[in-house]
Write a protein that holds these residues in place. Structure first.
Motif: not given
Length: 199
Positions: A111-125
């Motif tokens: 939860e902490a990582w996702v909220k802290a990195n909300a602005g990042q974009k990825f091509d594969y998750i």
């Protein structure tokens, strides 16, 4: 009469990643009992090769078994961020994969990582933990670029599923299929894999 093999079989007839046997042995020695199925991992590698130069995200490193396969499919210009909140498991991933410059391993709460990195974009998750699958799903899908791949496994019911989990899984699949920004395929392969592409 000629006997023919089935055109498609559940076999991996291409080389495993070079690091896989050592990670697998360390995983078994650690007592970790939830590694990704090798068939799932083979699919992860194949799809990783479809994203040259891509930005990759793995939610739930574990000991790095699936991580090794994803890296094996990535080209030299791609990058992978993989996080887990279990430092004892990350030690194994770090030991065998840590020298790969394309990989960033992170010891973090989901939860902490996702909220802290909300602005990042990825091509594969690849969502291999509760976060990005049953928790914070919308937030993680918002990180996916158009044309990006979203992957989850363990979607075929298992005997060890706790009470109520089958309903949770079914609702998760229905929600993915209801989203107009995703094209979803459900594969009866390995432990059950979903492949979705962001429009």
């Amino acid at each position: 009469m000629h006997k023919f093999n089935k055109p498609v079989t559940e076999e991996i007839n291409q080389p495993f990643p070079a690091t896989y046997p050592k990670i697998d042995a360390a995983t078994q020695a650690s007592g970790f009992t939830m590694p990704s199925d090798p068939l799932t991992c083979a699919l992860l590698r194949t799809l990783a090769a479809a994203k040259p130069g891509g930005k990759f995200l793995e939610l739930g490193t574990g000991t790095g078994l699936a991580t090794a396969w994803i890296l094996d499919g990535m080209d030299t210009e791609a990058s992978l961020v993989s996080f887990d909140n279990d430092a004892t498991l990350l030690v194994i991933a770090e030991e065998f994969l840590g020298e790969d410059k394309r990989l960033t391993l992170v010891d973090a709460d989901g939860e902490a990582w996702v909220k802290a990195n909300a602005g990042q974009k990825f091509d594969y998750i690849f969502a291999d933990t509760w976060h990005g699958k049953y928790l914070l799903l919308d937030e993680v899908l918002a990180m996916l670029n158009p044309g990006g791949l979203y992957l989850v496994d363990d979607m075929i019911p298992q005997p060890n599923w706790p009470e109520g989990h089958a309903e949770k899984a079914a609702n998760f699949v229905k929600y993915l299929e209801s989203r107009g920004d995703l094209l979803v395929s459900k594969l009866h392969w390995a432990t059950g894999v979903i492949v979705a592409v962001k429009r």
